[in-house]
Design a protein around this motif. Structure first.
Motif, PDB file in Angstrom:
ATOM      1  N   PRO A 225       0.834  -1.207   0.000  1.00  0.00           N
ATOM      2  CA  PRO A 225       0.000   0.000   0.000  1.00  0.00           C
ATOM      3  C   PRO A 225       0.871   1.261   0.000  1.00  0.00           C
ATOM      4  N   LEU A 226       0.453   2.274  -0.711  1.00  0.00           N
ATOM      5  CA  LEU A 226       1.169   3.543  -0.716  1.00  0.00           C
ATOM      6  C   LEU A 226       1.083   4.162   0.678  1.00  0.00           C
ATOM      7  N   PRO A 227       2.223   4.518   1.289  1.00  0.00           N
ATOM      8  CA  PRO A 227       2.195   5.075   2.644  1.00  0.00           C
ATOM      9  C   PRO A 227       1.398   6.377   2.717  1.00  0.00           C
ATOM     10  N   GLU A 228       0.899   6.662   3.911  1.00  0.00           N
ATOM     11  CA  GLU A 228       0.204   7.921   4.132  1.00  0.00           C
ATOM     12  C   GLU A 228       1.164   9.084   3.896  1.00  0.00           C
ATOM     13  N   TYR A 250      -1.549   1.245  -4.542  1.00  0.00           N
ATOM     14  CA  TYR A 250      -0.433   0.326  -4.333  1.00  0.00           C
ATOM     15  C   TYR A 250       0.846   0.882  -4.952  1.00  0.00           C
ATOM     16  N   VAL A 251       1.971   0.415  -4.413  1.00  0.00           N
ATOM     17  CA  VAL A 251       3.285   0.615  -5.037  1.00  0.00           C
ATOM     18  C   VAL A 251       3.830  -0.759  -5.365  1.00  0.00           C
ATOM     19  N   VAL A 252       4.278  -0.955  -6.609  1.00  0.00           N
ATOM     20  CA  VAL A 252       4.795  -2.248  -7.029  1.00  0.00           C
ATOM     21  C   VAL A 252       6.309  -2.169  -7.172  1.00  0.00           C
ATOM     22  N   GLU A 253       6.950  -3.261  -6.887  1.00  0.00           N
ATOM     23  CA  GLU A 253       8.414  -3.349  -6.880  1.00  0.00           C
ATOM     24  C   GLU A 253       8.965  -3.471  -8.298  1.00  0.00           C
ATOM     25  N   GLY A 254       8.907  -2.386  -9.027  1.00  0.00           N
ATOM     26  CA  GLY A 254       9.440  -2.418 -10.385  1.00  0.00           C
ATOM     27  C   GLY A 254      10.948  -2.295 -10.436  1.00  0.00           C
ATOM     28  N   SER A 255      11.563  -1.792  -9.362  1.00  0.00           N
ATOM     29  CA  SER A 255      12.993  -1.499  -9.359  1.00  0.00           C
ATOM     30  C   SER A 255      13.869  -2.738  -9.373  1.00  0.00           C
ATOM     31  N   LYS A 256      13.308  -3.910  -9.101  1.00  0.00           N
ATOM     32  CA  LYS A 256      14.147  -5.105  -9.139  1.00  0.00           C
ATOM     33  C   LYS A 256      14.382  -5.577 -10.569  1.00  0.00           C
ATOM     34  N   ARG A 257      13.612  -5.002 -11.510  1.00  0.00           N
ATOM     35  CA  ARG A 257      13.795  -5.352 -12.910  1.00  0.00           C
ATOM     36  C   ARG A 257      14.412  -4.213 -13.716  1.00  0.00           C
ATOM     37  N   SER A 258      13.851  -3.026 -13.547  1.00  0.00           N
ATOM     38  CA  SER A 258      14.231  -1.940 -14.438  1.00  0.00           C
ATOM     39  C   SER A 258      14.082  -0.595 -13.751  1.00  0.00           C
ATOM     40  N   ALA A 259      14.770   0.411 -14.310  1.00  0.00           N
ATOM     41  CA  ALA A 259      14.624   1.777 -13.819  1.00  0.00           C
ATOM     42  C   ALA A 259      13.508   2.511 -14.543  1.00  0.00           C
ATOM     43  N   HIS A 260      12.874   1.856 -15.530  1.00  0.00           N
ATOM     44  CA  HIS A 260      11.722   2.446 -16.197  1.00  0.00           C
ATOM     45  C   HIS A 260      10.589   2.619 -15.186  1.00  0.00           C
ATOM     46  N   ARG A 273      -8.420   0.282  -8.467  1.00  0.00           N
ATOM     47  CA  ARG A 273      -7.150   0.417  -7.746  1.00  0.00           C
ATOM     48  C   ARG A 273      -6.126   1.085  -8.670  1.00  0.00           C
ATOM     49  N   ILE A 274      -5.244   1.862  -8.078  1.00  0.00           N
ATOM     50  CA  ILE A 274      -4.151   2.505  -8.806  1.00  0.00           C
ATOM     51  C   ILE A 274      -2.843   1.889  -8.345  1.00  0.00           C
ATOM     52  N   VAL A 275      -1.965   1.595  -9.301  1.00  0.00           N
ATOM     53  CA  VAL A 275      -0.654   1.018  -9.006  1.00  0.00           C
ATOM     54  C   VAL A 275       0.423   1.936  -9.555  1.00  0.00           C
ATOM     55  N   LEU A 276       1.384   2.295  -8.691  1.00  0.00           N
ATOM     56  CA  LEU A 276       2.537   3.105  -9.075  1.00  0.00           C
ATOM     57  C   LEU A 276       3.796   2.262  -8.967  1.00  0.00           C
ATOM     58  N   TYR A 277       4.671   2.355  -9.943  1.00  0.00           N
ATOM     59  CA  TYR A 277       5.979   1.703  -9.824  1.00  0.00           C
ATOM     60  C   TYR A 277       6.828   2.483  -8.822  1.00  0.00           C
ATOM     61  N   ASP A 278       7.587   1.770  -8.013  1.00  0.00           N
ATOM     62  CA  ASP A 278       8.423   2.465  -7.031  1.00  0.00           C
ATOM     63  C   ASP A 278       9.458   3.365  -7.702  1.00  0.00           C
ATOM     64  N   GLU A 283      10.662  10.287  -3.812  1.00  0.00           N
ATOM     65  CA  GLU A 283      10.932  10.178  -2.375  1.00  0.00           C
ATOM     66  C   GLU A 283      10.452   8.844  -1.812  1.00  0.00           C
ATOM     67  N   TYR A 284      10.656   7.779  -2.586  1.00  0.00           N
ATOM     68  CA  TYR A 284      10.194   6.484  -2.087  1.00  0.00           C
ATOM     69  C   TYR A 284      11.302   5.462  -2.256  1.00  0.00           C
ATOM     70  N   THR A 285      11.627   4.745  -1.184  1.00  0.00           N
ATOM     71  CA  THR A 285      12.670   3.731  -1.252  1.00  0.00           C
ATOM     72  C   THR A 285      12.146   2.514  -1.996  1.00  0.00           C
ATOM     73  N   PRO A 286      12.829   2.026  -3.038  1.00  0.00           N
ATOM     74  CA  PRO A 286      12.375   0.824  -3.710  1.00  0.00           C
ATOM     75  C   PRO A 286      12.131  -0.310  -2.732  1.00  0.00           C
ATOM     76  N   LEU A 287      11.107  -1.102  -2.995  1.00  0.00           N
ATOM     77  CA  LEU A 287      10.699  -2.122  -2.040  1.00  0.00           C
ATOM     78  C   LEU A 287      11.739  -3.211  -1.855  1.00  0.00           C
ATOM     79  N   ASN A 288      12.627  -3.346  -2.814  1.00  0.00           N
ATOM     80  CA  ASN A 288      13.643  -4.381  -2.682  1.00  0.00           C
ATOM     81  C   ASN A 288      14.959  -3.830  -2.118  1.00  0.00           C
TER      82      ASN A 288
END
Length: 401
Positions: A225-228, A250-260, A273-278, A283-288
């Motif tokens: 979930p996207l933090p408050e 939601y925020v999805v862990e896109g950074s483990k594959r690509s910087a796109h 639902r809305i999904v954002l790539y990390d 200002e968001y630390t990649p989930l991985n």
């Protein structure tokens, strides 16, 4: 010695063969001509156009131009390889050879020689396996050479191979029951089987559109979930402003594959639902990653922060939500279903037409799934090119470099 499977040009199957192969090469040459023109633009337009001056930094423009040129050069070689390969498959009878091998493998597993459904499932699985091995060197080079060169690749070789294997297994688990259902309906559906085929396909599409985000996508990526905070508040305000029925962010862990970066929404009716790539978020630390490596991940090699600030993220989402506001998703579903009905209707008229099968080397039998592939991929090839060449083709997502 390789025996050619070219039919007699004086027969109907010979004329169909020439037409299909000729159109394939004509389309390929036209698309390569357009790609050549685009490569020339990449090479010659060293200076940013007037429209971008003051909007895009020179370094960003140079990086985008270099990346586009490298991608185009790669596509030139890969496209030529694939075109020659597909021609070789047709000329050398690749489809009947794979069908025969699938039948033998199905018998080895204990199925009867005339069991079409197991043979079709085996055919699809073997075809996917062969295609995976053929495309693996290309995808490996693109990921670890082209993407790596421009700072986009974040995958390790081990993760890359594991991801490929997982995708192959999941795709086969999904395709096996779907293909079985298609063949069964074609064989027992009677004269109006194409209506049942269309209804079955529509149900399958809607089913996977519903379950994919919640049950299949998490097999490959981590969703949180996207933090408050200010960003979440502003997104909720934007959704409320246009009456978008947002239920989760939601925020999805896109950074483990690509910087796109990417952003999308999904869900039916009042459950969106809305999904954002990390990688999209500044200002968001990649989930991985953990906090200790945050700065190294969220800054480029020049020390500049990557990702988008709040207003830029809202601009990206504004584009995506515009698709919803203008009913683009609903229109796309309706248009795709009408097209599918048209394809199945034509297939219903042609699936017993023997010259169509003999064109591809099937002289002894007429497998239902083979007939469907021939109609969808080859008979409808000119029709399928219309939305591509006119710019009316749909896109399932938008990638932001």
């Amino acid at each position: 010695m390789i025996s050619l499977a070219i039919p007699d040009f004086g027969t109907w199957e010979g004329k169909i063969f020439v037409g299909i192969l000729g159109f394939s090469w004509a389309t390929y040459m036209w698309e390569e001509y357009l790609a050549y023109r685009q490569r020339r633009v990449y090479r010659e337009k060293v200076e940013p156009p007037e429209e971008l001056k003051g909007i895009m930094e020179r370094v960003t423009y140079d990086k985008a131009r270099a990346y586009g040129l490298d991608k185009s050069n790669f596509s030139l070689i890969e496209g030529a390889f694939n075109q020659v390969l597909s021609t070789g498959i047709m000329v050398c009878g690749g489809f009947p050879a794979l069908w025969t091998a699938s039948g033998r493998l199905a018998q080895w597993f204990g199925f009867a020689p005339d069991s079409e459904i197991p043979q079709t499932v085996t055919f699809v699985c073997l075809g996917s396996l062969i295609n995976t091995f053929i495309s693996l060197p290309w995808s490996t080079y693109f990921t670890f050479k082209v993407e790596q060169k421009h700072g986009f690749n974040k995958q390790t070789p081990g993760f890359f191979l594991k991801d490929k294997l997982k995708k192959f297994i999941v795709s086969q688990m999904i395709s096996a029951p779907v293909v079985s259902g298609l063949v069964y309906i074609i064989r027992v559906g009677g004269d109006y089987f194409f209506l049942y085929l269309w209804g079955f396909t529509m149900i399958v599409v809607m089913f996977f559109m519903t379950v994919y985000p919640d049950y299949i996508a998490p097999l490959f990526d981590k969703y949180e979930p996207l933090p408050e905070g200010d960003l979440k508040t502003k997104i909720e305000e934007l959704a409320a402003q246009i009456e978008f029925p947002l239920t989760k962010l939601y925020v999805v862990e896109g950074s483990k594959r690509s910087a796109h970066s990417n952003a999308y929404f999904y869900g039916f009716f009042k459950n969106k639902r809305i999904v954002l790539y990390d990688t999209l978020l500044e200002e968001y630390t990649p989930l991985n990653e953990n906090e200790e490596t945050k700065e190294s991940v969220k800054e480029d090699k020049n020390g500049k922060k990557t990702g988008c600030n709040t207003s830029e993220v809202l601009a990206v989402l504004g584009h995506e939500l515009g698709h919803w506001k203008l009913n683009h998703v609903l229109k796309f579903i309706i248009i795709s279903q009408v097209n599918l009905f048209l394809v199945f209707s034509v297939f219903g008229s042609l699936y017993k037409y023997s010259p169509l099968y003999r064109t591809f080397g099937f002289y002894q039998n007429q497998p239902a799934f083979i007939g469907l592939i021939i109609v969808m991929q080859f008979v409808f090839a000119p029709y399928n090119e219309i939305p591509v060449q006119t710019g009316l083709g749909s896109r399932t997502g938008h990638m932001y470099p």
